[in-house]
Design an enzyme around this catalytic site. Structure first.
Site, short mmCIF file in Angstrom:
data_model
loop_
_atom_site.label_atom_id
_atom_site.label_comp_id
_atom_site.label_asym_id
_atom_site.label_seq_id
_atom_site.Cartn_x
_atom_site.Cartn_y
_atom_site.Cartn_z
N GLY A 127 -13.00 -21.77 80.72
CA GLY A 127 -12.66 -21.36 79.35
C GLY A 127 -12.97 -22.47 78.36
N GLY A 128 -11.94 -23.22 77.98
CA GLY A 128 -12.08 -24.22 76.92
C GLY A 128 -13.28 -25.15 77.08
N GLY A 145 -5.83 -22.92 79.86
CA GLY A 145 -5.74 -23.46 78.50
C GLY A 145 -4.61 -24.45 78.31
N HIS A 170 -8.57 -10.43 83.13
CA HIS A 170 -8.17 -11.77 82.70
C HIS A 170 -6.69 -11.75 82.31
CE1 HIS A 170 -7.91 -15.49 80.43
NE2 HIS A 170 -9.03 -15.87 81.04
N GLU A 200 -7.03 -17.47 88.93
CA GLU A 200 -6.69 -18.20 87.71
C GLU A 200 -5.17 -18.24 87.55
OE1 GLU A 200 -10.17 -18.36 84.82
OE2 GLU A 200 -9.00 -16.60 84.30
N ASN A 203 -16.38 -18.59 79.92
CA ASN A 203 -15.63 -17.57 79.18
C ASN A 203 -15.34 -18.14 77.80
OD1 ASN A 203 -13.91 -15.66 78.16
ND2 ASN A 203 -12.20 -16.13 79.55
N TRP A 204 -16.16 -17.72 76.84
CA TRP A 204 -16.01 -18.28 75.49
C TRP A 204 -14.78 -17.74 74.77
CZ3 TRP A 204 -21.69 -17.93 73.19
CH2 TRP A 204 -22.49 -18.89 73.82
N LYS A 205 -14.18 -16.71 75.32
CA LYS A 205 -13.04 -16.06 74.65
C LYS A 205 -13.42 -15.69 73.22
CE LYS A 205 -10.00 -18.62 77.67
NZ LYS A 205 -8.63 -18.97 78.00
N GLU A 219 -5.16 -13.00 79.96
CA GLU A 219 -4.90 -12.76 78.53
C GLU A 219 -4.97 -11.26 78.22
OE1 GLU A 219 -7.72 -15.64 77.04
OE2 GLU A 219 -6.45 -17.24 77.81
N SER A 262 -8.19 -24.76 83.35
CA SER A 262 -8.33 -26.16 82.93
C SER A 262 -9.32 -26.95 83.79
CB SER A 262 -6.96 -26.85 82.88
OG SER A 262 -6.13 -26.21 81.91
C1 PEP Z 1 -10.07 -18.86 81.33
O1 PEP Z 1 -9.74 -18.44 80.25
O2 PEP Z 1 -10.59 -18.09 82.15
C2 PEP Z 1 -9.83 -20.26 81.63
C3 PEP Z 1 -9.92 -20.66 82.87
O3 PEP Z 1 -9.51 -21.07 80.56
P1 PEP Z 1 -9.40 -22.68 80.56
O4 PEP Z 1 -10.59 -23.20 81.33
O5 PEP Z 1 -9.42 -23.05 79.12
O6 PEP Z 1 -8.12 -23.01 81.24
#
Ligand code: PEP
Length: 251
Positions: free
Chosen positions: A233-234, A173, A95, A167, A12-14, A97, A212
């Site tokens: 994500g990150g 994040g 998600h 999640e 997930n590049w956001k 967010e 994370s």
């Molecule tokens: C996400 O945004 O779906 C996510 C899991 O982010 P991160 O891996 O950065 O915690």
């Protein structure tokens, strides 16, 4: 993870990337992707989907959101059919967010999951509790309610054509991942909720962990019996880290 379900790892590049950095990422990913033992999805921002197209193969392309409506006067929205038209096979819905920053309710998330399927897309449905909810001992209740809304809208067999992602909001994040035991406990409860409706769909459903995930913690998380991969994500912004996470599957 069990042999019954092929692992799935989704990036997930956001709201990150550029034409240049996406091309670099794709070149680095594709060079080493043939040796992966999992399905991979790359969820990129809308403007880049068309350009990325099949260049991420063997990964499949996904979007990060879609409208709950079909075509029409909905300025700024993107229909599922448009995503399918430019090569998407998957789309993230619900998600945290989107839930937190755009006020998406369980009903909206359920409607988006249904629209995704109508448009021929496989939804990756996200559920998860906030820190306050976890500390109040409400984790199971919160995720159960979120999943129930989606199951009520699309049913368990359709959900199993996509994926479910647990999640925890406090882990996204933040660098603070759920422990493998914490995550497994919730994943098992989510699968049990689907078993209540249909055992075969529950056995087929891939439940991803997100929050994370990094190369250093992926293998232990993925070794849990009900964790069938990850939503990343990150760490997915680095092709090398993302590949390392994909390679942690089955180790
Ligand atoms: C996400 O945004 O779906 C996510 C899991 O982010 P991160 O891996 O950065 O915690």
């Amino acid at each position: 993870m069990t042999a019954q379900r092929r692992p799935l790892v989704a990036a997930n590049w956001k709201m990150n990337g550029s034409l240049a950095s996406n091309a670099d990422w794709t070149a680095a990913f594709v060079a080493r992707a043939a040796s992966l033992h999992c399905d991979v999805v790359v969820c990129a921002p809308f403007p880049y989907l068309c350009t990325l197209g099949r260049s991420v193969a063997p990964a499949e392309l996904g979007a990060q959101d879609l409208s709950e409506r079909t075509a029409g006067a909905f300025t700024g929205d993107v229909a599922g059919e448009m995503l399918a038209d430019v090569g998407c096979r998957w789309v993230i819905v619900g998600h945290s967010e989107r839930r937190q920053l755009h006020g998406e309710t369980d009903a909206v998330v359920a409607a988006k999951a249904a629209r995704a399927l109508q448009a021929g897309l496989r939804p990756i449905v996200c559920v998860g509790e906030t820190l306050a909810e976890r500390e109040a001992g409400r984790t199971q209740e919160v995720v159960r309610t979120q999943l129930a809304a989606v199951l009520g809208a699309i049913g368990e067999a359709a959900l199993a054509r996509g994926a479910l992602a647990y999640e925890p909001v406090w882990a996204i994040g933040t660098g603070r991942n759920a422990t493998p035991r914490q995550a497994q406990e919730v994943h098992a409860a989510l699968r049990a909720q689907v078993v209540e409706r249909d055992r075969a769909s529950a056995a087929a459903l891939r439940i991803l962990y997100g929050g994370s995930v990094k190369p250093a913690n992926a293998a232990e998380l993925f070794s849990q019996p009900d964790i069938d991969g990850g939503l990343i994500g990150g760490a997915s912004l680095s092709a090398a880290d993302f590949l390392a996470i994909c390679m942690a599957v089955g180790t």
